[in-house]
Design a protein around this motif. Structure first.
Motif, mmCIF file in Angstrom:
data_model
loop_
_atom_site.group_PDB
_atom_site.id
_atom_site.type_symbol
_atom_site.label_atom_id
_atom_site.label_comp_id
_atom_site.label_asym_id
_atom_site.label_seq_id
_atom_site.Cartn_x
_atom_site.Cartn_y
_atom_site.Cartn_z
ATOM 1 N N THR A 24 0.844 -1.187 0.000
ATOM 2 C CA THR A 24 0.000 0.000 0.000
ATOM 3 C C THR A 24 0.879 1.237 0.000
ATOM 4 O O THR A 24 1.798 1.350 0.806
ATOM 5 N N ASP A 25 0.584 2.160 -0.909
ATOM 6 C CA ASP A 25 1.269 3.447 -0.923
ATOM 7 C C ASP A 25 0.439 4.434 -0.117
ATOM 8 O O ASP A 25 -0.780 4.511 -0.278
ATOM 9 N N TYR A 26 1.117 5.210 0.734
ATOM 10 C CA TYR A 26 0.454 6.220 1.556
ATOM 11 C C TYR A 26 0.859 7.614 1.088
ATOM 12 O O TYR A 26 1.995 7.833 0.667
ATOM 13 N N PHE A 27 -0.086 8.548 1.169
ATOM 14 C CA PHE A 27 0.228 9.932 0.852
ATOM 15 C C PHE A 27 1.147 10.501 1.922
ATOM 16 O O PHE A 27 0.929 10.296 3.119
ATOM 17 N N THR A 28 2.164 11.227 1.494
ATOM 18 C CA THR A 28 3.073 11.904 2.409
ATOM 19 C C THR A 28 3.084 13.384 2.053
ATOM 20 O O THR A 28 3.289 13.748 0.886
ATOM 21 N N THR A 45 -12.413 8.411 5.490
ATOM 22 C CA THR A 45 -10.993 8.608 5.213
ATOM 23 C C THR A 45 -10.196 7.307 5.215
ATOM 24 O O THR A 45 -9.092 7.266 4.669
ATOM 25 N N GLN A 46 -10.738 6.247 5.787
ATOM 26 C CA GLN A 46 -10.004 4.985 5.788
ATOM 27 C C GLN A 46 -9.894 4.398 4.383
ATOM 28 O O GLN A 46 -9.090 3.508 4.144
ATOM 29 N N HIS A 47 -10.705 4.927 3.434
ATOM 30 C CA HIS A 47 -10.679 4.408 2.060
ATOM 31 C C HIS A 47 -10.190 5.424 1.045
ATOM 32 O O HIS A 47 -10.050 5.087 -0.129
ATOM 33 N N ASP A 48 -10.003 6.683 1.413
ATOM 34 C CA ASP A 48 -9.761 7.744 0.442
ATOM 35 C C ASP A 48 -8.289 7.843 0.065
ATOM 36 O O ASP A 48 -7.407 7.441 0.820
ATOM 37 N N ASP A 49 -8.028 8.403 -1.141
ATOM 38 C CA ASP A 49 -6.647 8.547 -1.587
ATOM 39 C C ASP A 49 -6.416 9.915 -2.212
ATOM 40 O O ASP A 49 -7.350 10.604 -2.609
ATOM 41 N N ARG A 58 3.631 9.934 -10.778
ATOM 42 C CA ARG A 58 2.558 9.984 -9.779
ATOM 43 C C ARG A 58 3.138 9.733 -8.397
ATOM 44 O O ARG A 58 3.897 8.784 -8.185
ATOM 45 N N THR A 59 2.744 10.597 -7.444
ATOM 46 C CA THR A 59 3.123 10.386 -6.048
ATOM 47 C C THR A 59 1.857 10.448 -5.200
ATOM 48 O O THR A 59 0.871 11.070 -5.583
ATOM 49 N N GLY A 60 1.889 9.815 -4.050
ATOM 50 C CA GLY A 60 0.748 9.838 -3.143
ATOM 51 C C GLY A 60 0.256 8.446 -2.843
ATOM 52 O O GLY A 60 0.970 7.457 -3.006
ATOM 53 N N GLY A 61 -0.988 8.370 -2.388
ATOM 54 C CA GLY A 61 -1.585 7.092 -2.036
ATOM 55 C C GLY A 61 -2.742 7.314 -1.095
ATOM 56 O O GLY A 61 -3.317 8.406 -1.032
ATOM 57 N N VAL A 62 -3.081 6.277 -0.333
ATOM 58 C CA VAL A 62 -4.186 6.407 0.608
ATOM 59 C C VAL A 62 -3.785 7.381 1.707
ATOM 60 O O VAL A 62 -2.603 7.524 2.036
ATOM 61 N N GLY A 103 -9.619 10.758 -4.563
ATOM 62 C CA GLY A 103 -10.541 9.629 -4.718
ATOM 63 C C GLY A 103 -11.222 9.336 -3.398
ATOM 64 O O GLY A 103 -10.545 9.157 -2.383
ATOM 65 N N MET A 104 -12.562 9.324 -3.410
ATOM 66 C CA MET A 104 -13.313 9.043 -2.181
ATOM 67 C C MET A 104 -14.165 7.806 -2.406
ATOM 68 O O MET A 104 -14.833 7.666 -3.441
#
Length: 200
Positions: A24-28, A45-49, A58-62, A103-104
């Motif tokens: 899993t990639d996480y947003f930083t 928020t547990q599902h949003d990215d 592309r950078t980011g994630g959930v 993404g929600m």
């Protein structure tokens, strides 16, 4: 064959299989951004990215801060604009001037879900909010807003953000079943197949 060789051959598939483990990639949040934009994501928020795109990268994630699903809220002091926000929202700074996707995702019982993705280009120093309604009525709707200072300068208010586009049909999505068997209301699988999920 020696015992050592046998053990090596048996453990080799375990190490080779690591590439197939879930990742899993996480947003930083960006570090040392001199004039960031700010964003708040409200609900589920547990599902949003959150992703940002620059020069094809592309950078980011959930957006949740780790693998534990109950970590929902991150308050960074953004203006609340008269809202009673106490739980399940995520605030962060983002890099301005580049394509940004939010993404929600709502997930209900019996594998029902809906998903809305919006994109925009944030401006430095501005505040943005994205809030989605529950899909329990059959649809979910995403509301993109700007958080702006009142004309008298004493408070803040939300205004619709006209500068967003959608990757699919628009801000409202119909719920769907991730498993089509659940479309039949008489389908009741063993609960052991769906631990922790309302399958009745």
């Amino acid at each position: 064959m020696s015992l050592r060789s046998t053990l090596c051959l048996l453990t080799l598939p375990l190490f080779a299989g690591c590439q197939y483990l879930p990742h899993t990639d996480y947003f930083t949040a960006p570090e040392n951004e001199p004039n960031p934009a700010w964003i708040r994501i409200v609900n589920f928020t547990q599902h949003d990215d959150l992703y940002q795109y620059e020069n094809g990268v592309r950078t980011g994630g959930v957006i949740r801060t780790g693998p534990l699903p109950f970590i929902h809220t991150q308050d960074k002091g953004m203006p609340k604009a008269g809202q009673n926000l106490t739980f399940d929202y995520y605030e962060t700074q983002i890099r301005p001037g580049i394509e940004t996707h939010v993404g929600m995702y709502w997930e209900g019982s019996r594998t029902k879900s809906c998903y809305v993705v919006t994109q925009f280009t944030p401006q430095a120093g501005r505040y943005y909010q994205f809030k989605m309604t529950s899909g329990s009525s059959g649809t979910c709707t995403l509301y993109p807003s700007l958080i702006e200072r009142d004309k008298d300068g004493d408070g803040w208010h939300l205004t619709p953000n006209p500068d967003v586009t959608y990757k699919r049909d628009g801000p409202t999505a119909k719920t769907r079943y991730n498993n089509s068997l659940f479309e039949n209301p008489d389908y009741h699988p063993p609960e052991s197949l769906y631990p922790g999920m309302d399958v009745r």
